[in-house]
Design a protein around this motif. Sequence first.
Motif, short mmCIF file in Angstrom:
data_model
loop_
_atom_site.label_atom_id
_atom_site.label_comp_id
_atom_site.label_asym_id
_atom_site.label_seq_id
_atom_site.Cartn_x
_atom_site.Cartn_y
_atom_site.Cartn_z
N LEU A 53 0.83 -1.20 0.00
CA LEU A 53 0.00 0.00 0.00
C LEU A 53 0.86 1.25 0.00
O LEU A 53 2.01 1.23 0.43
CB LEU A 53 -0.90 0.00 1.23
N PRO A 54 0.32 2.39 -0.48
CA PRO A 54 1.05 3.65 -0.38
C PRO A 54 1.35 3.98 1.07
O PRO A 54 0.55 3.70 1.97
CB PRO A 54 0.07 4.66 -0.98
N ILE A 55 2.49 4.55 1.29
CA ILE A 55 2.90 4.95 2.64
C ILE A 55 2.92 6.47 2.69
O ILE A 55 3.68 7.11 1.95
CB ILE A 55 4.30 4.39 2.98
N PRO A 56 2.07 7.07 3.53
CA PRO A 56 2.04 8.53 3.63
C PRO A 56 3.42 9.09 3.99
O PRO A 56 4.13 8.54 4.83
CB PRO A 56 1.03 8.80 4.76
N GLY A 57 3.82 10.15 3.31
CA GLY A 57 5.09 10.80 3.59
C GLY A 57 6.28 10.13 2.94
O GLY A 57 7.41 10.59 3.09
N LYS A 58 6.08 9.04 2.22
CA LYS A 58 7.17 8.34 1.55
C LYS A 58 6.95 8.42 0.05
O LYS A 58 5.84 8.58 -0.42
CB LYS A 58 7.20 6.87 2.01
N ARG A 59 8.03 8.31 -0.71
CA ARG A 59 7.90 8.31 -2.17
C ARG A 59 7.33 6.97 -2.61
O ARG A 59 7.96 5.93 -2.45
CB ARG A 59 9.25 8.56 -2.81
N ASN A 60 6.13 7.00 -3.15
CA ASN A 60 5.43 5.79 -3.61
C ASN A 60 5.48 5.76 -5.14
O ASN A 60 5.09 6.73 -5.79
CB ASN A 60 3.98 5.80 -3.14
N ILE A 61 5.95 4.65 -5.69
CA ILE A 61 6.11 4.55 -7.14
C ILE A 61 5.45 3.26 -7.63
O ILE A 61 5.70 2.18 -7.10
CB ILE A 61 7.60 4.56 -7.53
N LEU A 62 4.63 3.40 -8.67
CA LEU A 62 4.01 2.26 -9.34
C LEU A 62 4.67 2.12 -10.71
O LEU A 62 4.68 3.07 -11.49
CB LEU A 62 2.50 2.46 -9.49
#
Length: 90
Positions: free
Chosen positions: A13-22
């Motif tokens: 899952l996306p993590i708030p405050g972290k760089r999330n890349i798909l």
Amino acid sequence: MGSTGEVPTVPKLPIPGKRNILITSALPYVNNVPHLGNIIGSVLSADVFARYCRLQGYNAIYICGTDEYRTATETKAMEEKCSPKEICDK
């Protein structure tokens, strides 16, 4: 691993405050015997980029699949007297 040999999956899952890349890539064709061109043409660069992102500490997910309903896949399935899904599974 369970008794079926499958690795249990945990949702990424996306993590708030972290760089999330798909990361995605082109769907490899499955109507013939796999070869090096399949990897180079559609998967390798995306896989390398995903690994780089993870090494940088990014929350990266790389997903891909197969094209079960492409004409060439359906034609191959008819030749082998099976379903497109069975061609992809093979």
